[in-house]
Design a protein around this motif. Sequence first.
Motif, PDB file in Angstrom:
ATOM      1  N   VAL A  77       0.849  -1.194   0.000  1.00 43.36           N
ATOM      2  CA  VAL A  77       0.000   0.000   0.000  1.00 43.36           C
ATOM      3  C   VAL A  77       0.886   1.246   0.000  1.00 43.36           C
ATOM      4  O   VAL A  77       1.816   1.350   0.807  1.00 43.36           O
ATOM      5  N   PHE A  78       0.622   2.162  -0.908  1.00 40.62           N
ATOM      6  CA  PHE A  78       1.359   3.426  -0.952  1.00 40.62           C
ATOM      7  C   PHE A  78       0.398   4.568  -0.688  1.00 40.62           C
ATOM      8  O   PHE A  78      -0.780   4.498  -1.048  1.00 40.62           O
ATOM      9  N   ASP A  79       0.930   5.607  -0.081  1.00 41.31           N
ATOM     10  CA  ASP A  79       0.140   6.810   0.158  1.00 41.31           C
ATOM     11  C   ASP A  79       0.187   7.638  -1.127  1.00 41.31           C
ATOM     12  O   ASP A  79       1.266   8.011  -1.587  1.00 41.31           O
ATOM     13  N   GLY A  80      -0.982   7.920  -1.693  1.00 36.51           N
ATOM     14  CA  GLY A  80      -1.050   8.622  -2.968  1.00 36.51           C
ATOM     15  C   GLY A  80      -0.475  10.029  -2.924  1.00 36.51           C
ATOM     16  O   GLY A  80      -0.138  10.606  -3.957  1.00 36.51           O
ATOM     17  N   VAL A  81      -0.354  10.606  -1.715  1.00 37.42           N
ATOM     18  CA  VAL A  81       0.230  11.932  -1.590  1.00 37.42           C
ATOM     19  C   VAL A  81       1.722  11.811  -1.279  1.00 37.42           C
ATOM     20  O   VAL A  81       2.563  12.370  -1.970  1.00 37.42           O
ATOM     21  N   ALA A  82       2.053  11.048  -0.255  1.00 35.84           N
ATOM     22  CA  ALA A  82       3.454  10.950   0.183  1.00 35.84           C
ATOM     23  C   ALA A  82       4.291  10.084  -0.760  1.00 35.84           C
ATOM     24  O   ALA A  82       5.518  10.205  -0.787  1.00 35.84           O
ATOM     25  N   GLY A  83       3.653   9.200  -1.507  1.00 35.63           N
ATOM     26  CA  GLY A  83       4.391   8.401  -2.487  1.00 35.63           C
ATOM     27  C   GLY A  83       5.250   7.321  -1.859  1.00 35.63           C
ATOM     28  O   GLY A  83       4.904   6.752  -0.826  1.00 35.63           O
ATOM     29  N   VAL A  84       6.394   7.078  -2.476  1.00 30.14           N
ATOM     30  CA  VAL A  84       7.288   6.025  -1.989  1.00 30.14           C
ATOM     31  C   VAL A  84       8.135   6.603  -0.863  1.00 30.14           C
ATOM     32  O   VAL A  84       9.024   7.398  -1.093  1.00 30.14           O
ATOM     33  N   GLU A  85       7.826   6.209   0.355  1.00 30.50           N
ATOM     34  CA  GLU A  85       8.522   6.744   1.520  1.00 30.50           C
ATOM     35  C   GLU A  85       9.671   5.808   1.902  1.00 30.50           C
ATOM     36  O   GLU A  85       9.730   4.684   1.426  1.00 30.50           O
ATOM     37  N   PRO A  86      10.599   6.310   2.758  1.00 32.34           N
ATOM     38  CA  PRO A  86      11.767   5.482   3.071  1.00 32.34           C
ATOM     39  C   PRO A  86      11.409   4.079   3.538  1.00 32.34           C
ATOM     40  O   PRO A  86      12.032   3.103   3.135  1.00 32.34           O
ATOM     41  N   GLN A  87      10.367   3.980   4.398  1.00 28.69           N
ATOM     42  CA  GLN A  87      10.037   2.642   4.886  1.00 28.69           C
ATOM     43  C   GLN A  87       9.434   1.762   3.807  1.00 28.69           C
ATOM     44  O   GLN A  87       9.611   0.552   3.830  1.00 28.69           O
ATOM     45  N   LYS A 144      -5.460   6.636  -0.785  1.00 30.73           N
ATOM     46  CA  LYS A 144      -5.707   8.042  -0.433  1.00 30.73           C
ATOM     47  C   LYS A 144      -5.857   8.930  -1.666  1.00 30.73           C
ATOM     48  O   LYS A 144      -5.486  10.104  -1.625  1.00 30.73           O
ATOM     49  N   LEU A 145      -6.376   8.357  -2.760  1.00 26.77           N
ATOM     50  CA  LEU A 145      -6.524   9.186  -3.958  1.00 26.77           C
ATOM     51  C   LEU A 145      -7.629  10.226  -3.801  1.00 26.77           C
ATOM     52  O   LEU A 145      -7.841  11.045  -4.677  1.00 26.77           O
ATOM     53  N   ASP A 146      -8.344  10.193  -2.676  1.00 26.60           N
ATOM     54  CA  ASP A 146      -9.342  11.239  -2.411  1.00 26.60           C
ATOM     55  C   ASP A 146      -8.680  12.499  -1.883  1.00 26.60           C
ATOM     56  O   ASP A 146      -9.324  13.533  -1.766  1.00 26.60           O
ATOM     57  N   ARG A 147      -7.408  12.426  -1.555  1.00 23.96           N
ATOM     58  CA  ARG A 147      -6.780  13.592  -0.913  1.00 23.96           C
ATOM     59  C   ARG A 147      -6.208  14.573  -1.924  1.00 23.96           C
ATOM     60  O   ARG A 147      -5.732  14.184  -2.993  1.00 23.96           O
ATOM     61  N   ARG A 148      -6.197  15.825  -1.541  1.00 21.64           N
ATOM     62  CA  ARG A 148      -5.601  16.846  -2.388  1.00 21.64           C
ATOM     63  C   ARG A 148      -4.099  16.541  -2.511  1.00 21.64           C
ATOM     64  O   ARG A 148      -3.453  16.182  -1.530  1.00 21.64           O
ATOM     65  N   GLY A 149      -3.590  16.672  -3.708  1.00 23.84           N
ATOM     66  CA  GLY A 149      -2.160  16.432  -3.899  1.00 23.84           C
ATOM     67  C   GLY A 149      -1.837  14.979  -4.222  1.00 23.84           C
ATOM     68  O   GLY A 149      -0.687  14.640  -4.475  1.00 23.84           O
ATOM     69  N   ALA A 150      -2.857  14.113  -4.184  1.00 20.96           N
ATOM     70  CA  ALA A 150      -2.599  12.711  -4.540  1.00 20.96           C
ATOM     71  C   ALA A 150      -2.372  12.635  -6.046  1.00 20.96           C
ATOM     72  O   ALA A 150      -2.995  13.365  -6.819  1.00 20.96           O
ATOM     73  N   ASP A 151      -1.465  11.789  -6.466  1.00 22.02           N
ATOM     74  CA  ASP A 151      -1.128  11.720  -7.882  1.00 22.02           C
ATOM     75  C   ASP A 151      -0.695  10.299  -8.239  1.00 22.02           C
ATOM     76  O   ASP A 151       0.409   9.863  -7.939  1.00 22.02           O
ATOM     77  N   PHE A 152      -1.612   9.600  -8.881  1.00 29.14           N
ATOM     78  CA  PHE A 152      -1.389   8.202  -9.237  1.00 29.14           C
ATOM     79  C   PHE A 152      -0.141   8.034 -10.116  1.00 29.14           C
ATOM     80  O   PHE A 152       0.730   7.213  -9.839  1.00 29.14           O
ATOM     81  N   ASP A 153      -0.040   8.869 -11.170  1.00 32.08           N
ATOM     82  CA  ASP A 153       1.089   8.726 -12.100  1.00 32.08           C
ATOM     83  C   ASP A 153       2.430   8.994 -11.423  1.00 32.08           C
ATOM     84  O   ASP A 153       3.404   8.303 -11.671  1.00 32.08           O
ATOM     85  N   GLY A 196     -12.464  16.911  -8.667  1.00 26.05           N
ATOM     86  CA  GLY A 196     -12.168  17.778  -7.536  1.00 26.05           C
ATOM     87  C   GLY A 196     -11.375  16.995  -6.523  1.00 26.05           C
ATOM     88  O   GLY A 196     -10.324  16.445  -6.844  1.00 26.05           O
ATOM     89  N   GLU A 197     -11.888  16.933  -5.286  1.00 24.73           N
ATOM     90  CA  GLU A 197     -11.154  16.187  -4.277  1.00 24.73           C
ATOM     91  C   GLU A 197     -11.772  14.831  -4.018  1.00 24.73           C
ATOM     92  O   GLU A 197     -11.474  14.194  -3.013  1.00 24.73           O
ATOM     93  N   SER A 198     -12.672  14.401  -4.900  1.00 27.48           N
ATOM     94  CA  SER A 198     -13.229  13.088  -4.591  1.00 27.48           C
ATOM     95  C   SER A 198     -12.910  12.089  -5.683  1.00 27.48           C
ATOM     96  O   SER A 198     -12.779  12.427  -6.862  1.00 27.48           O
ATOM     97  N   LEU A 199     -12.711  10.869  -5.248  1.00 26.02           N
ATOM     98  CA  LEU A 199     -12.411   9.795  -6.178  1.00 26.02           C
ATOM     99  C   LEU A 199     -13.745   9.142  -6.514  1.00 26.02           C
ATOM    100  O   LEU A 199     -14.369   8.513  -5.674  1.00 26.02           O
ATOM    101  N   GLU A 200     -14.171   9.325  -7.759  1.00 30.23           N
ATOM    102  CA  GLU A 200     -15.494   8.827  -8.137  1.00 30.23           C
ATOM    103  C   GLU A 200     -15.481   7.343  -8.464  1.00 30.23           C
ATOM    104  O   GLU A 200     -16.443   6.632  -8.262  1.00 30.23           O
TER     105      GLU A 200
END
Length: 666
Positions: A104-114, A135-144, A168-172
């Motif tokens: 599981v990756f955080d769509g905003v934070a991306g690939v984190e050290p852990q 977390k693709l519902d969050r602002r700043g999330a970016d799948f690509d 907008g800010e929702s993942l439909e």
Amino acid sequence: MKLEQTSRRRNLGIIAHVDAGKTTVTERILFFTGRIHRAGEVHTGDTAMDFDPEERQHGITIQSAATTVAWRDHALTIIDTPGHIDFNLEVRRALRVLDGAVMVFDGVAGVEPQSETNWRLADEYRVPRIAFINKLDRRGADFDRVCREMESRLQARVMPLQLPLVSGESLEGVIDVLRGVVIRWTDESGLNPVEEPVSAELQSAVAMARQKIVELAVELEESSVDRYLAGERIGLEELRALIRRGTMAGTFVPVLCGSALKNRGIQPLLDAVVDYLPAPEDRAALADEKAGPASLSALVFKIADNGSFGSRTIVRLYSGGLKPGQLLENSRTGRTERVSRLFRQQAGREEEMESAVAGDIVALAGLKDTRTGDTLGLPGKVTELERIHIPEPVTTQVIESDNREHKERLSAALAKLVRADPALRLAVNATTGQLEISGMGELHLSVLREKLERQLGTPLRMGRPQVAYKETITRAAETAWRHRKQGGGPGQFADLTLRIEPLERGAGIVFESRISGGAIPSEFIPAVEQGIRARAAAGLVRGAPVTDFRTVLLDGKTHPNDSSALAFQIAGRDAMDALLCEAGAVLLQPVMRVTVTAPEETTGAIMGDLTRRRGLVTGQSALSGAAVIQARAPLAGMFGYIGDLRSLTSGRAGFTMEFHGYEPVV
Ligand code: GDP
């Protein structure tokens, strides 16, 4: 029942950086598979998987509970894995027994050290995986962007199977690229997704995404490449089979996405687990090679003490079958014990099983003398499975209770926890009589303390975290030692010639006897070794245990009346004392591998700070605007680092720390 076919099993882990959403994803899986009737939320401390109260409080999942759910006629056993690096051992343990993983990756934070550390561990254990960008519902999330980070940081060949539909800010919803349909969630429960055709303006994006999948997939099979190049359309079933093959081989990683919190994307994720992650029989079974498929072989990966259920030994069965009443031999102890009952664990409850087969993860009742990491097999036929790597307990803290009455209960409870967690060590300080507990780090020990406080219902005090030092020698030495005592009663006499030699780091203590012709009777020789070990445990430079040396018993003499095991033990101890003084004893300290990820502009401050902690910066690289600093630093300088790093970088940095090795203190 169909579920009994092992091709319909999936043993999987859900692995993530702390806070990426592992708990929420797991809990939603339980919800959508019908195990629980309400989607609890992490911040209310109301999830089904994290049933240890300590875990809820920390907001991180620590223990690897195994829970089984059903999806599309398949039995999915989820082995919960911790994300925090202090619990690296538990991650390893879980990786050892599972067949596949959802990362599981955080769509905003991306690939984190852990996430990176966990990914490398999964590589090491060759665990096939699929990725879920949450977390693709969050602002700043970016799948690509997260897909690109997976390529650059993890060197993964990603295969996006979905495209997110964000408004907008929702993942439909998501677009299922392979089937070319939109899956849309219209209500909050997420229970009733609807499928629609892809709109005209998205058609070309979907076609491109499909082409990428096909190109990666057909590479696996020459005949498919040929047909693809000849312009033939590769069908859905063939593609799925190829994706499954490539996923299992680790050639590429299917990527899905969603928002666990908003109940979006979980059903397709479950489909992908069934479609692409291996069944137990798809994985080259280690036990089959070693013991043959007919023999029984099981690896203990957890001892769980779930209060009302009593103690359970959680094993993965690699080969053979198991029924209640079976006698099992433990390869470590050589003793046999009888299994009284078998259970399949579900979140917070258990289901009794009449039998278990290879590939099953099963909870056993009735075993008392079993530890995590042990192999169990049929009496006389047990072959040890690969040992689970156990990290050094590098941090030690005194633990005590003010209340005298609680003291005994405390040591009993501690002993039990040490049995369940091989990364813990318990000792009694010889001078102060205090209980000292050693573990992998500050967090590991603080979780332990909370667990004990809850069990005993009393607050406990812990001393400052101390580094677990060791000592070693730097040169060889030899001594001829005579222990002689006369006076009233029987005398004591032991004479020996002993040599000591340094060994490489990690070698431990080796004892060798070259006594021939009975110069020392064989029954006294173990006493010499005992004396040596006792002296080594007490250290010389700073009272830390001496390690990584070999002692060789070269020669000796006995007295017809006055020699005894005790005399030889004392002689061994005193000879060792003399040798230590001559062999250039030095102090060793644990050195950690530290990786800090931080904004570029803070690197100067971070490196300066690491140097002040006597750290050595070993590498620096840049990744999409962030700097990655690698260093090796003595653990002694790293206590409380998280807080200092936060204030240096206004909370914008992350770090991981792993044991590197023991090195001399300079
Ligand atoms: P874990 O540490 O990986 O187990 O992460 P948790 O599942 O505990 O989630 C960490 C935090 O992120 C919690 O506050 C969750 O409510 C939140 N969270 C999890 N998934 C999502 C998501 O899809 N969208 C949003 N916005 N928040 C989420």
